[in-house]
Design an enzyme around this catalytic site. Structure first.
Site, PDB file in Angstrom:
ATOM      1  N   HIS A 119       0.151   4.197   3.950  1.00  0.00           N
ATOM      2  CA  HIS A 119       0.866   4.974   4.973  1.00  0.00           C
ATOM      3  C   HIS A 119       1.990   5.827   4.409  1.00  0.00           C
ATOM      4  CE1 HIS A 119      -0.618   1.838   8.159  1.00  0.00           C
ATOM      5  NE2 HIS A 119      -1.548   2.695   7.807  1.00  0.00           N
ATOM      6  N   CYS A 127       6.560  19.322   2.529  1.00  0.00           N
ATOM      7  CA  CYS A 127       6.828  20.559   3.248  1.00  0.00           C
ATOM      8  C   CYS A 127       5.696  20.854   4.230  1.00  0.00           C
ATOM      9  CB  CYS A 127       6.990  21.724   2.256  1.00  0.00           C
ATOM     10  SG  CYS A 127       7.267  23.293   3.094  1.00  0.00           S
ATOM     11  N   CYS A 130       4.330  24.709   2.798  1.00  0.00           N
ATOM     12  CA  CYS A 130       3.623  24.910   1.520  1.00  0.00           C
ATOM     13  C   CYS A 130       3.045  23.613   0.963  1.00  0.00           C
ATOM     14  CB  CYS A 130       4.530  25.586   0.489  1.00  0.00           C
ATOM     15  SG  CYS A 130       5.812  24.482  -0.167  1.00  0.00           S
ATOM     16  N   CYS A 147      12.633  22.966   2.674  1.00  0.00           N
ATOM     17  CA  CYS A 147      11.964  23.024   1.374  1.00  0.00           C
ATOM     18  C   CYS A 147      12.700  23.986   0.442  1.00  0.00           C
ATOM     19  CB  CYS A 147      10.527  23.493   1.585  1.00  0.00           C
ATOM     20  SG  CYS A 147       9.607  23.792   0.089  1.00  0.00           S
ATOM     21  N   CYS A 150      10.174  27.165  -0.225  1.00  0.00           N
ATOM     22  CA  CYS A 150       9.766  28.163   0.779  1.00  0.00           C
ATOM     23  C   CYS A 150      10.612  28.111   2.051  1.00  0.00           C
ATOM     24  CB  CYS A 150       8.290  27.980   1.125  1.00  0.00           C
ATOM     25  SG  CYS A 150       7.990  26.601   2.234  1.00  0.00           S
ATOM     26  N   GLY A 187       1.548 -10.753   5.974  1.00  0.00           N
ATOM     27  CA  GLY A 187       2.565 -10.177   6.860  1.00  0.00           C
ATOM     28  C   GLY A 187       2.148  -8.919   7.594  1.00  0.00           C
ATOM     29  N   THR A 188       0.908  -8.911   8.074  1.00  0.00           N
ATOM     30  CA  THR A 188       0.498  -7.769   8.903  1.00  0.00           C
ATOM     31  C   THR A 188      -0.142  -8.282  10.186  1.00  0.00           C
ATOM     32  OG1 THR A 188      -0.878  -5.776   9.053  1.00  0.00           O
ATOM     33  CG2 THR A 188      -1.655  -7.497   7.555  1.00  0.00           C
ATOM     34  N   SER A 189       0.166  -7.597  11.303  1.00  0.00           N
ATOM     35  CA  SER A 189      -0.327  -8.064  12.604  1.00  0.00           C
ATOM     36  C   SER A 189      -1.800  -7.740  12.818  1.00  0.00           C
ATOM     37  CB  SER A 189       0.506  -7.439  13.721  1.00  0.00           C
ATOM     38  OG  SER A 189       0.410  -6.026  13.657  1.00  0.00           O
ATOM     39  N   GLU A 215       2.646 -15.994  12.127  1.00  0.00           N
ATOM     40  CA  GLU A 215       1.971 -16.227  13.407  1.00  0.00           C
ATOM     41  C   GLU A 215       0.481 -15.934  13.268  1.00  0.00           C
ATOM     42  OE1 GLU A 215       3.806 -13.488  16.074  1.00  0.00           O
ATOM     43  OE2 GLU A 215       5.748 -14.515  15.974  1.00  0.00           O
TER      44      GLU A 215
HETATM   45  C1  BJW Z   1       5.788 -12.348   8.700  1.00  0.00           C
HETATM   46  C2  BJW Z   1       7.128 -12.521   8.444  1.00  0.00           C
HETATM   47  C3  BJW Z   1       7.438 -13.249   7.299  1.00  0.00           C
HETATM   48  C4  BJW Z   1       7.030 -11.388  10.211  1.00  0.00           C
HETATM   49  N1  BJW Z   1       6.457 -13.716   6.541  1.00  0.00           N
HETATM   50  N2  BJW Z   1       4.825 -12.833   7.944  1.00  0.00           N
HETATM   51  C5  BJW Z   1      -9.864   2.309  16.295  1.00  0.00           C
HETATM   52  C6  BJW Z   1      -9.669   1.876  17.588  1.00  0.00           C
HETATM   53  C7  BJW Z   1      -8.541   2.271  18.311  1.00  0.00           C
HETATM   54  C8  BJW Z   1      -7.585   3.107  17.740  1.00  0.00           C
HETATM   55  C9  BJW Z   1      -7.787   3.517  16.451  1.00  0.00           C
HETATM   56  C10 BJW Z   1      -8.913   3.127  15.750  1.00  0.00           C
HETATM   57  N3  BJW Z   1      -8.843   3.661  14.500  1.00  0.00           N
HETATM   58  C11 BJW Z   1      -7.716   4.371  14.411  1.00  0.00           C
HETATM   59  C12 BJW Z   1      -7.062   4.297  15.594  1.00  0.00           C
HETATM   60  C13 BJW Z   1      -5.774   4.962  15.888  1.00  0.00           C
HETATM   61  C14 BJW Z   1      -4.592   4.290  15.200  1.00  0.00           C
HETATM   62  C15 BJW Z   1      -4.574   2.796  15.504  1.00  0.00           C
HETATM   63  O1  BJW Z   1      -4.984   1.954  14.745  1.00  0.00           O
HETATM   64  N4  BJW Z   1      -3.991   2.433  16.623  1.00  0.00           N
HETATM   65  C16 BJW Z   1      -3.895   1.027  17.027  1.00  0.00           C
HETATM   66  C17 BJW Z   1      -2.459   0.759  17.472  1.00  0.00           C
HETATM   67  C18 BJW Z   1      -4.950   0.730  18.021  1.00  0.00           C
HETATM   68  N5  BJW Z   1      -4.655   4.535  13.779  1.00  0.00           N
HETATM   69  C19 BJW Z   1      -4.292   5.683  13.273  1.00  0.00           C
HETATM   70  O2  BJW Z   1      -3.906   6.598  13.965  1.00  0.00           O
HETATM   71  C20 BJW Z   1      -4.383   5.823  11.760  1.00  0.00           C
HETATM   72  N6  BJW Z   1      -5.125   6.988  11.464  1.00  0.00           N
HETATM   73  C21 BJW Z   1      -6.459   7.039  11.547  1.00  0.00           C
HETATM   74  O3  BJW Z   1      -7.126   6.057  11.761  1.00  0.00           O
HETATM   75  O4  BJW Z   1      -6.991   8.301  11.375  1.00  0.00           O
HETATM   76  C22 BJW Z   1      -8.307   8.530  11.858  1.00  0.00           C
HETATM   77  C23 BJW Z   1      -8.225   8.713  13.380  1.00  0.00           C
HETATM   78  C24 BJW Z   1      -7.386   9.656  13.899  1.00  0.00           C
HETATM   79  C25 BJW Z   1      -7.303   9.800  15.296  1.00  0.00           C
HETATM   80  C26 BJW Z   1      -8.010   8.958  16.157  1.00  0.00           C
HETATM   81  C27 BJW Z   1      -8.834   7.964  15.590  1.00  0.00           C
HETATM   82  C28 BJW Z   1      -8.944   7.856  14.189  1.00  0.00           C
HETATM   83  C29 BJW Z   1      -2.983   6.011  11.195  1.00  0.00           C
HETATM   84  C30 BJW Z   1      -2.138   4.819  11.369  1.00  0.00           C
HETATM   85  C31 BJW Z   1      -0.726   5.101  10.859  1.00  0.00           C
HETATM   86  C32 BJW Z   1       0.199   3.951  11.143  1.00  0.00           C
HETATM   87  N7  BJW Z   1       1.547   4.379  10.941  1.00  0.00           N
HETATM   88  C33 BJW Z   1       2.611   3.428  11.072  1.00  0.00           C
HETATM   89  C34 BJW Z   1       3.954   4.182  10.968  1.00  0.00           C
HETATM   90  C35 BJW Z   1       4.190   4.614   9.509  1.00  0.00           C
HETATM   91  C36 BJW Z   1       5.432   5.407   9.371  1.00  0.00           C
HETATM   92  C37 BJW Z   1       6.662   4.664   9.800  1.00  0.00           C
HETATM   93  O5  BJW Z   1       6.902   3.503   9.430  1.00  0.00           O
HETATM   94  O6  BJW Z   1       7.455   5.251  10.515  1.00  0.00           O
HETATM   95  O7  BJW Z   1       2.507   2.419  10.056  1.00  0.00           O
HETATM   96  S1  BJW Z   1       2.556   2.464  12.575  1.00  0.00           S
HETATM   97  C38 BJW Z   1       3.156   0.976  11.872  1.00  0.00           C
HETATM   98  O8  BJW Z   1       2.142  -0.048  11.997  1.00  0.00           O
HETATM   99  C39 BJW Z   1       3.310   1.260  10.366  1.00  0.00           C
HETATM  100  C40 BJW Z   1       2.722   0.005   9.770  1.00  0.00           C
HETATM  101  O9  BJW Z   1       2.321   0.244   8.425  1.00  0.00           O
HETATM  102  C41 BJW Z   1       1.600  -0.324  10.696  1.00  0.00           C
HETATM  103  C42 BJW Z   1       1.124  -1.757  10.628  1.00  0.00           C
HETATM  104  O10 BJW Z   1       2.126  -2.635  11.031  1.00  0.00           O
HETATM  105  P1  BJW Z   1       2.263  -4.058  10.327  1.00  0.00           P
HETATM  106  O11 BJW Z   1       2.621  -3.881   8.915  1.00  0.00           O
HETATM  107  O12 BJW Z   1       1.074  -4.878  10.621  1.00  0.00           O
HETATM  108  O13 BJW Z   1       3.579  -4.632  11.051  1.00  0.00           O
HETATM  109  P2  BJW Z   1       3.724  -5.430  12.439  1.00  0.00           P
HETATM  110  O14 BJW Z   1       5.123  -5.336  12.853  1.00  0.00           O
HETATM  111  O15 BJW Z   1       2.693  -5.020  13.416  1.00  0.00           O
HETATM  112  O16 BJW Z   1       3.386  -6.951  12.039  1.00  0.00           O
HETATM  113  C43 BJW Z   1       4.239  -7.719  11.236  1.00  0.00           C
HETATM  114  C44 BJW Z   1       3.546  -9.030  10.960  1.00  0.00           C
HETATM  115  O17 BJW Z   1       4.327  -9.755  10.029  1.00  0.00           O
HETATM  116  C45 BJW Z   1       3.375  -9.931  12.202  1.00  0.00           C
HETATM  117  O18 BJW Z   1       2.047 -10.431  12.206  1.00  0.00           O
HETATM  118  C46 BJW Z   1       4.372 -11.072  11.961  1.00  0.00           C
HETATM  119  O19 BJW Z   1       3.926 -12.317  12.461  1.00  0.00           O
HETATM  120  C47 BJW Z   1       4.438 -11.101  10.461  1.00  0.00           C
HETATM  121  N8  BJW Z   1       5.700 -11.572   9.903  1.00  0.00           N
HETATM  122  N9  BJW Z   1       7.856 -11.884   9.471  1.00  0.00           N
HETATM  123  C48 BJW Z   1       5.146 -13.492   6.927  1.00  0.00           C
HETATM  124  N10 BJW Z   1       8.734 -13.490   6.981  1.00  0.00           N
HETATM  125 ZN    ZN Z   2       7.644  24.565   1.146  1.00  0.00          ZN
END
Ligand code: BJW
Ligand code: ZN
Length: 239
Positions: A119, A127, A130, A147, A150, A187-189, A215
């Site tokens: 991600h 930019c 460009c 940028c 540009c 650590g991913t949901s 969890e």
């Molecule tokens: C611990 C702990 C400790 C706590 N020890 N554990 C199919 C079906 C439906 C929708 C889609 C699909 N395919 C794609 C989509 C659309 C979308 C998507 O998936 N949406 C869902 C919400 C349904 N995906 C996209 O848009 C992706 N692009 C794509 O697929 O392109 C093709 C396409 C385009 C258009 C339409 C369809 C397809 C891009 C996804 C980009 C995600 N971006 C983000 C933001 C990044 C920038 C930023 O940070 O500002 O990325 S969203 C956010 O979620 C971030 C993370 O990387 C990502 C995942 O989150 P993560 O890491 O799992 O965190 P949490 O908070 O959810 O979980 C934390 C976990 O840790 C929990 O389980 C806790 O229990 C645990 N935990 N403390 C161990 N100490």
């Molecule tokens: Zn530029």
């Protein structure tokens, strides 16, 4: 729990290729807010208002305010025991790949080497005109950073909802997932695609898949082994 840890240790010792997929949970103990769950960023802010290309087009100042705030929060944070244990694991395994969804740069700060960032990275700016890409650790950035080449508007080099992940990055990640002996999912949901399905891909290709999480997730029952607890407590037990 002890028997499951032993089983993972045994598999690690036999494995030539290991993939680790990390999410926000691995950075939680460093002080980085996760996205979902208690205290999660998306509870406080609406993702659709801040992490989509449409929001940036509509109100780049607001989106930059959000990212500047997060850069300020992240800048002083240090890697924790889980990040550091993965650095050790990389030294112990013949071929080790760390695939992270995190944009915080803490795996790099810890010293991990073979990292695939799905991600992007909050410390890199791109930019919108460009395409020029560069690292910039200035905190805070101007309200609307420009940028140097540009004068186009810069954006964070991260992947927002509805944006495609970089094709080369995805291809590299699947190449590793399809050929690994063991995959640790830490650590991913398991809610954001395509990262969420990567563990199942590894399982389908014959790897043992182990989840480490505080969890249960939608995949807990499908993976081979689940280790419940804090990444900072569990990951060091595997080195
Ligand atoms: C611990 C702990 C400790 C706590 N020890 N554990 C199919 C079906 C439906 C929708 C889609 C699909 N395919 C794609 C989509 C659309 C979308 C998507 O998936 N949406 C869902 C919400 C349904 N995906 C996209 O848009 C992706 N692009 C794509 O697929 O392109 C093709 C396409 C385009 C258009 C339409 C369809 C397809 C891009 C996804 C980009 C995600 N971006 C983000 C933001 C990044 C920038 C930023 O940070 O500002 O990325 S969203 C956010 O979620 C971030 C993370 O990387 C990502 C995942 O989150 P993560 O890491 O799992 O965190 P949490 O908070 O959810 O979980 C934390 C976990 O840790 C929990 O389980 C806790 O229990 C645990 N935990 N403390 C161990 N100490
Ligand atoms: Zn530029």
């Amino acid at each position: 729990m002890q028997d499951r840890i032993l089983a993972v240790e045994e598999k690690l010792a036999q494995s030539k290729r290991v993939v680790v997929l990390t999410g926000a949970g691995i950075s939680a103990e460093s002080g980085v807010p996760t996205f979902r769950g208690e205290g999660g960023l998306w509870r406080q802010f609406r993702a659709t208002d801040l992490a989509t290309p449409e929001s940036f087009a509509r109100d780049p100042k607001l989106v930059w305010e959000f990212y500047n705030w997060r850069r300020e929060l992240l800048a002083p944070l240090r890697p924790n025991a889980a990040h550091l244990a993965l650095v050790e694991l990389e030294k112990q395994v013949p071929h080790f790949t760390l695939i992270t969804q995190n944009i915080d740069g803490l795996h790099q700060k810890a010293g991990s080497r073979n990292i695939i960032e799905l991600h992007g990275n909050i410390w890199w700016l791109r930019c919108t005109q460009c395409g020029r890409l560069g690292e910039d650790r200035t905190v805070p950035l101007p309200a609307l950073p420009r940028c140097a080449a540009c004068n186009g508007l810069l954006r964070p080099h991260v992947v927002w909802f509805g944006e495609m992940l970089d094709a080369a990055v995805i291809e590299k990640a699947y190449g590793e997932i399809q050929t690994c002996d063991l995959m640790l999912v830490i650590g991913t949901s398991g809610t954001v695609q395509p990262a969420a399905s990567m563990g199942m891909h590894a399982k389908g290709a014959g790897a043992m898949v182990v989840e480490i999480n505080l969890e249960p997730t939608p995949y807990t029952d499908s993976f081979h082994i689940s280790l419940t607890g804090k990444a900072g407590d569990i990951v060091p037990l595997l080195t």
